[in-house]
Design a protein around this motif. Structure first.
Motif, mmCIF file in Angstrom:
data_model
loop_
_atom_site.group_PDB
_atom_site.id
_atom_site.type_symbol
_atom_site.label_atom_id
_atom_site.label_comp_id
_atom_site.label_asym_id
_atom_site.label_seq_id
_atom_site.Cartn_x
_atom_site.Cartn_y
_atom_site.Cartn_z
ATOM 1 N N CYS A 1 0.854 -1.305 -0.031
ATOM 2 C CA CYS A 1 -0.105 -0.008 0.077
ATOM 3 C C CYS A 1 0.775 1.391 -0.004
ATOM 4 O O CYS A 1 0.239 2.377 -0.579
ATOM 5 C CB CYS A 1 -1.020 -0.089 1.246
ATOM 6 N N CYS B 1 0.697 2.450 -3.563
ATOM 7 C CA CYS B 1 -0.459 2.387 -4.348
ATOM 8 C C CYS B 1 -1.060 3.584 -4.416
ATOM 9 O O CYS B 1 -1.444 4.308 -3.295
ATOM 10 C CB CYS B 1 -1.340 1.119 -3.432
ATOM 11 N N CYS C 1 -8.047 1.615 2.098
ATOM 12 C CA CYS C 1 -8.145 1.454 0.607
ATOM 13 C C CYS C 1 -9.459 1.805 -0.154
ATOM 14 O O CYS C 1 -10.497 1.668 0.345
ATOM 15 C CB CYS C 1 -7.726 -0.115 0.183
ATOM 16 N N ARG D 1 -3.907 -2.712 -6.534
ATOM 17 C CA ARG D 1 -2.807 -1.740 -6.841
ATOM 18 C C ARG D 1 -2.138 -2.053 -8.192
ATOM 19 O O ARG D 1 -1.892 -0.785 -9.039
ATOM 20 C CB ARG D 1 -1.692 -2.174 -5.733
#
Length: 96
Positions: free
Chosen positions: A36, A39, A67, A87
């Motif tokens: 992450c 991302c 997210c 991602r």
């Protein structure tokens, strides 16, 4: 943090979100670094809390990641995302 985590951070260092960039020390102190960090779908937060009781030390600051693809918290200090289709899709859209 293991060698894979260090390589991930080095490869994406110039694209880290402002929250991660400003709190890089907290990122380096994570036991594992989730994908992450690299991302565009991730929204990072720095969490700080008041002391649990008067006269005690406050908890140290922590990082948390929400997210926008999965509409949920993907990193909360316990679990670590190491592979993610959202991602990959988001990176493809950025390149295209």
């Amino acid at each position: 943090m293991n060698d894979d985590d260090r390589r991930l951070l080095q490869g994406w260092n110039d694209q880290l979100s402002p929250v991660l960039d400003e709190n890089y020390g907290l990122v380096e102190s994570l036991p594992r670094v989730p994908v992450c960090v690299a991302c565009p779908m991730a929204q990072w937060y720095k969490l700080e809390g008041p002391p649990p009781k008067a006269g005690t030390e406050p908890k140290p600051p922590e990082l948390e990641c929400f997210c926008t693809a999965f509409h949920g918290v993907m990193y909360d200090g316990r679990r670590v995302v190491t592979a993610c289709d959202a991602r990959k899709d988001a990176l493809k859209q950025q390149d295209g």
